[in-house]
Motif scaffolding. Structure first.
Motif, PDB file in Angstrom:
ATOM      1  N   ALA A   1       0.698  -1.308  -0.275  1.00 14.25           N
ATOM      2  CA  ALA A   1       0.051   0.497   0.059  1.00 14.25           C
ATOM      3  C   ALA A   1       1.324   1.010   0.354  1.00 14.25           C
ATOM      4  N   PHE A   2       0.286   1.752  -0.771  1.00 15.69           N
ATOM      5  CA  PHE A   2       0.904   3.679  -0.786  1.00 15.69           C
ATOM      6  C   PHE A   2       2.262   3.593  -1.235  1.00 15.69           C
TER       7      PHE A   2
ATOM      8  N   ALA B   1       5.467   3.588   9.995  1.00 13.77           N
ATOM      9  CA  ALA B   1       6.747   4.195   9.447  1.00 13.77           C
ATOM     10  C   ALA B   1       7.435   4.428   8.366  1.00 13.77           C
ATOM     11  N   LEU B   2       7.038   3.220   8.049  1.00 14.55           N
ATOM     12  CA  LEU B   2       7.892   3.240   6.281  1.00 14.55           C
ATOM     13  C   LEU B   2       7.044   3.716   5.741  1.00 14.55           C
ATOM     14  N   ILE B   3       5.877   3.290   5.659  1.00 10.81           N
ATOM     15  CA  ILE B   3       5.021   4.471   4.394  1.00 10.81           C
ATOM     16  C   ILE B   3       5.358   5.473   4.396  1.00 10.81           C
ATOM     17  N   ALA B   4       5.467   6.481   5.629  1.00 11.99           N
ATOM     18  CA  ALA B   4       5.825   8.167   5.654  1.00 11.99           C
ATOM     19  C   ALA B   4       7.336   8.044   5.029  1.00 11.99           C
ATOM     20  N   ALA B   5       8.044   7.382   5.422  1.00 15.54           N
ATOM     21  CA  ALA B   5       9.585   7.292   5.463  1.00 15.54           C
ATOM     22  C   ALA B   5       9.723   7.584   3.467  1.00 15.54           C
ATOM     23  N   HIS B   6       8.899   6.532   3.301  1.00 16.61           N
ATOM     24  CA  HIS B   6       9.134   6.529   1.613  1.00 16.61           C
ATOM     25  C   HIS B   6       7.915   8.184   0.921  1.00 16.61           C
ATOM     26  N   ARG B   7       6.951   8.461   1.791  1.00 20.01           N
ATOM     27  CA  ARG B   7       6.597   9.295   1.120  1.00 20.01           C
ATOM     28  C   ARG B   7       7.080  10.738   1.035  1.00 20.01           C
ATOM     29  N   HIS B   8       7.381  11.012   2.572  1.00 17.31           N
ATOM     30  CA  HIS B   8       8.347  11.991   2.731  1.00 17.31           C
ATOM     31  C   HIS B   8      10.084  11.939   2.753  1.00 17.31           C
ATOM     32  N   TYR B   9      10.844  10.971   2.689  1.00 19.93           N
ATOM     33  CA  TYR B   9      11.926  10.847   2.653  1.00 19.93           C
ATOM     34  C   TYR B   9      13.007  10.149   1.063  1.00 19.93           C
ATOM     35  N   PRO B  10      11.891  10.127   0.158  1.00 23.89           N
ATOM     36  CA  PRO B  10      12.200   9.508  -0.543  1.00 23.89           C
ATOM     37  C   PRO B  10      13.753   8.739  -1.335  1.00 23.89           C
TER      38      PRO B  10
ATOM     39  N   ASP C   1      14.227  -0.997  10.685  1.00 17.06           N
ATOM     40  CA  ASP C   1      13.629  -1.680   9.529  1.00 17.06           C
ATOM     41  C   ASP C   1      14.069  -1.323   8.615  1.00 17.06           C
ATOM     42  N   LEU C   2      14.756  -1.498   7.019  1.00 17.70           N
ATOM     43  CA  LEU C   2      14.630  -1.545   5.904  1.00 17.70           C
ATOM     44  C   LEU C   2      14.342  -1.356   4.723  1.00 17.70           C
ATOM     45  N   LEU C   3      14.131   0.183   4.331  1.00 20.66           N
ATOM     46  CA  LEU C   3      13.794   0.068   3.090  1.00 20.66           C
ATOM     47  C   LEU C   3      14.505   0.968   1.241  1.00 20.66           C
ATOM     48  N   GLU C   4      14.068   0.156   1.241  1.00 21.21           N
ATOM     49  CA  GLU C   4      14.764   0.729  -0.889  1.00 21.21           C
ATOM     50  C   GLU C   4      13.756   1.914  -1.097  1.00 21.21           C
ATOM     51  N   ALA C   5      14.433   2.632  -1.900  1.00 19.07           N
ATOM     52  CA  ALA C   5      14.091   3.736  -2.262  1.00 19.07           C
ATOM     53  C   ALA C   5      12.932   3.085  -3.076  1.00 19.07           C
ATOM     54  N   ASN C   6      12.540   1.987  -4.108  1.00 19.39           N
ATOM     55  CA  ASN C   6      11.534   2.360  -4.097  1.00 19.39           C
ATOM     56  C   ASN C   6       9.752   1.452  -3.716  1.00 19.39           C
ATOM     57  N   GLY C   7      10.224   1.801  -2.353  1.00 18.77           N
ATOM     58  CA  GLY C   7       9.370   0.804  -1.147  1.00 18.77           C
ATOM     59  C   GLY C   7       9.333  -0.077  -1.248  1.00 18.77           C
ATOM     60  N   GLU C   8      10.375  -1.267  -1.251  1.00 15.17           N
ATOM     61  CA  GLU C   8      10.767  -2.610  -1.166  1.00 15.17           C
ATOM     62  C   GLU C   8      10.809  -2.718   0.943  1.00 15.17           C
TER      63      GLU C   8
ATOM     64  N   LEU D   1       2.595   9.080  13.523  1.00 13.97           N
ATOM     65  CA  LEU D   1       1.430   9.490  12.763  1.00 13.97           C
ATOM     66  C   LEU D   1       2.178  10.759  11.325  1.00 13.97           C
ATOM     67  N   ARG D   2       2.408  10.586  10.988  1.00 11.93           N
ATOM     68  CA  ARG D   2       2.860  10.836   9.161  1.00 11.93           C
ATOM     69  C   ARG D   2       2.447   9.222   8.349  1.00 11.93           C
ATOM     70  N   GLY D   3       2.815   8.646   8.440  1.00 10.66           N
ATOM     71  CA  GLY D   3       2.244   7.228   8.150  1.00 10.66           C
ATOM     72  C   GLY D   3       0.325   7.147   8.846  1.00 10.66           C
ATOM     73  N   LEU D   4      -0.072   7.204   9.558  1.00 10.18           N
ATOM     74  CA  LEU D   4      -1.640   7.151   9.310  1.00 10.18           C
ATOM     75  C   LEU D   4      -1.920   8.193   9.005  1.00 10.18           C
ATOM     76  N   ALA D   5      -1.709   9.544   8.858  1.00  7.24           N
ATOM     77  CA  ALA D   5      -1.921   9.808   8.708  1.00  7.24           C
ATOM     78  C   ALA D   5      -2.308   9.577   7.141  1.00  7.24           C
ATOM     79  N   ILE D   6      -0.861   9.427   6.221  1.00 10.41           N
ATOM     80  CA  ILE D   6      -1.410   8.855   4.888  1.00 10.41           C
ATOM     81  C   ILE D   6      -2.654   7.908   4.671  1.00 10.41           C
ATOM     82  N   ALA D   7      -2.660   6.468   5.702  1.00  5.64           N
ATOM     83  CA  ALA D   7      -2.933   5.593   5.672  1.00  5.64           C
ATOM     84  C   ALA D   7      -4.586   5.995   5.345  1.00  5.64           C
ATOM     85  N   VAL D   8      -4.914   6.526   6.779  1.00  2.00           N
ATOM     86  CA  VAL D   8      -6.105   7.322   6.592  1.00  2.00           C
ATOM     87  C   VAL D   8      -7.068   8.074   5.337  1.00  2.00           C
ATOM     88  N   GLU D   9      -5.809   9.080   5.383  1.00  2.00           N
ATOM     89  CA  GLU D   9      -6.047   9.576   3.496  1.00  2.00           C
ATOM     90  C   GLU D   9      -6.348   8.666   2.812  1.00  2.00           C
TER      91      GLU D   9
END
Length: 243
Positions: A87-88, A107-116, A131-138, A232-240
């Motif tokens: 998602a997202f 937190a992963l969702i927010a990181a991908h959105r706000h720190y790409p 948690d490790l997150l790739e630039a493509n969201g993986e 909270l930033r990730g929660l805002a995205i999920a609620v949106e």
């Protein structure tokens, strides 16, 4: 306006989101949560259009928060965030995606959105999660260890003589038991984070959140971005995405 509620292992954080801007309230320790406490915190807020809740566990506290939200704002839609497979723009690495803590997922969702960029997302709370997150969201997966307070509690409860401390000492070889516990627990956290980053094939930006983020950041040899509202930033995205 949306009300966002992050229920962690030790405390409840909340914020209101309006046109993409977060305004946070004062966190409340879980041991102090009651209907009256929540009523005092929330009664003066404008009625939210929806209420997003992220809770690391189900139980009486979650029921209390949901019931108070429904009492104060009966017309508001309540959305409880859940970890998902994808998602997202983020793909969950867990074989059972719902088993990934919702705070880590958000937190992963927010990181991908706000720190790409490729990121190492560390929540320095009751537990330390990495948690490790790739630039493509993986999402590559992650690690969990006790947080600073839990490490100190384990030493105090598992021995006959070691004290439970809540003081700060210089980052150097200690000359007292209290200082040794402080330095040892910090080095354990630092070693975990720096080792994980050292094994990454490509550079990753380090994002810290959670109550002990600033304490741990001071002792790292790696630059870090501290974002205390990442969940909270990730929660805002999920609620949106559901409102």
């Amino acid at each position: 306006m949306k009300l966002l509620i992050d229920m962690g292992n030790s405390r409840l954080k909340w914020a209101v989101e309006n046109q993409g801007q977060l305004a946070g309230g004062i966190a409340v320790n879980n041991g102090l949560l009651s209907a009256e406490t929540l009523r005092q915190r929330w009664h003066a807020l404008p009625p939210p259009s929806c209420i997003g809740i992220a809770s690391v566990s189900a139980g009486p506290l979650l029921a209390l928060v949901a019931s108070m939200a429904a009492e104060l704002w009966p017309d508001a839609r309540i959305i409880q965030a859940k970890s998902q497979k994808q998602a997202f723009g983020v793909t969950n690495a867990y074989q059972q995606p719902e088993k990934l803590g919702v705070d880590r997922w958000l937190a992963l969702i927010a990181a991908h959105r706000h720190y790409p960029a490729a990121a190492c997302v560390v929540d320095c709370g009751t537990a330390i999660t990495v948690d490790l997150l790739e630039a493509n969201g993986e999402h590559r997966g992650g690690y969990i260890s006790p947080g600073l307070a839990l490490m100190k509690q384990a030493l105090a409860q598992g021995t006959n003589a070691l004290p439970l401390i809540d003081s700060h000492y210089p980052d150097q070889p200690a000359q007292s038991t209290e200082a040794a516990i402080h330095s040892g627990t910090l080095l354990a956290a630092r070693g975990l984070i720096e080792h994980v980053l050292a094994t990454r094939a490509a550079p990753s930006q380090l994002l810290l959140t959670g109550g002990d983020a600033s304490i741990i950041a001071e002792h790292l040899n790696i630059p870090a971005v501290i974002d205390s509202d990442l969940v909270l930033r990730g929660l805002a995205i999920a609620v949106e995405g559901q409102a």
